[in-house]
Design a protein around this motif. Sequence first.
Motif, PDB file in Angstrom:
ATOM      1  N   ASP A 159      19.796  52.858 -52.066  1.00  0.00           N
ATOM      2  CA  ASP A 159      19.750  53.135 -53.497  1.00  0.00           C
ATOM      3  C   ASP A 159      19.496  54.614 -53.754  1.00  0.00           C
ATOM      4  OD1 ASP A 159      19.717  52.166 -56.262  1.00  0.00           O
ATOM      5  OD2 ASP A 159      17.599  52.707 -56.243  1.00  0.00           O
ATOM      6  N   VAL A 162      22.699  56.585 -52.924  1.00  0.00           N
ATOM      7  CA  VAL A 162      23.727  56.419 -53.960  1.00  0.00           C
ATOM      8  C   VAL A 162      23.380  57.235 -55.201  1.00  0.00           C
ATOM      9  CG1 VAL A 162      24.762  54.767 -55.552  1.00  0.00           C
ATOM     10  CG2 VAL A 162      24.521  54.170 -53.145  1.00  0.00           C
ATOM     11  N   ARG A 166      25.556  60.289 -56.722  1.00  0.00           N
ATOM     12  CA  ARG A 166      26.028  60.234 -58.108  1.00  0.00           C
ATOM     13  C   ARG A 166      25.620  61.489 -58.875  1.00  0.00           C
ATOM     14  NH1 ARG A 166      23.731  58.835 -62.947  1.00  0.00           N
ATOM     15  NH2 ARG A 166      25.117  57.903 -64.526  1.00  0.00           N
ATOM     16  N   LEU A 195      35.339  55.523 -53.473  1.00  0.00           N
ATOM     17  CA  LEU A 195      34.234  54.634 -53.814  1.00  0.00           C
ATOM     18  C   LEU A 195      34.606  53.175 -53.589  1.00  0.00           C
ATOM     19  CD1 LEU A 195      32.923  56.360 -57.074  1.00  0.00           C
ATOM     20  CD2 LEU A 195      31.904  56.422 -54.804  1.00  0.00           C
ATOM     21  N   ASP A 196      35.862  52.822 -53.903  1.00  0.00           N
ATOM     22  CA  ASP A 196      36.318  51.451 -53.657  1.00  0.00           C
ATOM     23  C   ASP A 196      36.278  51.130 -52.169  1.00  0.00           C
ATOM     24  OD1 ASP A 196      36.730  50.927 -56.316  1.00  0.00           O
ATOM     25  OD2 ASP A 196      38.871  51.380 -56.283  1.00  0.00           O
ATOM     26  N   GLU A 197      36.667  52.107 -51.351  1.00  0.00           N
ATOM     27  CA  GLU A 197      36.670  51.899 -49.906  1.00  0.00           C
ATOM     28  C   GLU A 197      35.252  51.670 -49.385  1.00  0.00           C
ATOM     29  OE1 GLU A 197      37.932  54.227 -45.770  1.00  0.00           O
ATOM     30  OE2 GLU A 197      38.468  55.059 -47.737  1.00  0.00           O
ATOM     31  N   VAL A 198      34.303  52.482 -49.877  1.00  0.00           N
ATOM     32  CA  VAL A 198      32.910  52.297 -49.469  1.00  0.00           C
ATOM     33  C   VAL A 198      32.405  50.930 -49.901  1.00  0.00           C
ATOM     34  CG1 VAL A 198      30.549  53.098 -49.834  1.00  0.00           C
ATOM     35  CG2 VAL A 198      32.370  54.753 -49.463  1.00  0.00           C
ATOM     36  N   SER A 199      32.746  50.521 -51.134  1.00  0.00           N
ATOM     37  CA  SER A 199      32.307  49.229 -51.650  1.00  0.00           C
ATOM     38  C   SER A 199      32.856  48.087 -50.803  1.00  0.00           C
ATOM     39  CB  SER A 199      32.762  49.063 -53.102  1.00  0.00           C
ATOM     40  OG  SER A 199      32.377  47.798 -53.616  1.00  0.00           O
ATOM     41  N   ARG A 200      34.137  48.175 -50.420  1.00  0.00           N
ATOM     42  CA  ARG A 200      34.736  47.125 -49.590  1.00  0.00           C
ATOM     43  C   ARG A 200      34.073  47.065 -48.213  1.00  0.00           C
ATOM     44  NH1 ARG A 200      39.547  49.078 -51.967  1.00  0.00           N
ATOM     45  NH2 ARG A 200      39.962  50.357 -50.122  1.00  0.00           N
ATOM     46  N   ILE A 202      30.999  47.930 -47.430  1.00  0.00           N
ATOM     47  CA  ILE A 202      29.663  47.337 -47.550  1.00  0.00           C
ATOM     48  C   ILE A 202      29.768  45.813 -47.711  1.00  0.00           C
ATOM     49  CG2 ILE A 202      27.616  47.177 -49.023  1.00  0.00           C
ATOM     50  CD1 ILE A 202      28.026  50.121 -49.695  1.00  0.00           C
ATOM     51  N   SER A 203      30.684  45.367 -48.581  1.00  0.00           N
ATOM     52  CA  SER A 203      30.837  43.927 -48.806  1.00  0.00           C
ATOM     53  C   SER A 203      31.245  43.226 -47.516  1.00  0.00           C
ATOM     54  CB  SER A 203      31.891  43.684 -49.886  1.00  0.00           C
ATOM     55  OG  SER A 203      31.475  44.215 -51.128  1.00  0.00           O
TER      56      SER A 203
END
Length: 208
Positions: A159, A162, A166, A195-200, A202-203
């Motif tokens: 957190d 991130v 940001r 950011l989408d790549e990082v999110s994927r 992590i998921s």
Amino acid sequence: MAPVFSHGDLRLYLLNLLDEEPRHGYDLMQALSDRTGGTYTPSAGTVYPRLAKLEEEGLVTKAVDGRKTVYRITDAGRAEVAARSGELEGIESHLADSVRLIADEVRGSVRAAMKSLRADLAAATQEERRTGGSAGAPAGASRYDDARVISREAAQRADAAVNGFRAQVRAELRGHVARGGELAASVVDELGRALDEVSRTISRDLRR
């Protein structure tokens, strides 16, 4: 890291900011912070002596407006800014380099934090599977609680990483626009894809 402003550059850059519009002291300090992407936030003890010197040289004037002192550039000040435009271009280039360097450092910190988070989550998951969760003997329950503590600490570090990322990107983008730079749609699209790549990632790791 090298100083953001070399000797004498801050004086000229303050004059340049006043050439754009009249400003009070805090506004100048905030503008410097914005335009350096947050890499440099001067103190009042740094800015006001330079403003006083510029006033002594007849390059700026000041007037009290309520509780604020507003500084305005004079014709002599504008003439100096125009005569030293080449130096100002060099300062702007140096500021851009400083912002990029900070952004690179932040990206590196985020990558390191995400790597650590993935390792901690993997270790916590393995420990939970090994002990069978909270069920069973008290020793197993204790190990399960330890795994949860590790996960919470990792989440807190993630957190913080991130939030730092940001804030840094926001300052960099705002500083670029404030300096009159163009923000191409391709840059925003690339940021979104990253950011989408990082999110994927992590998921995917969390589902393991």
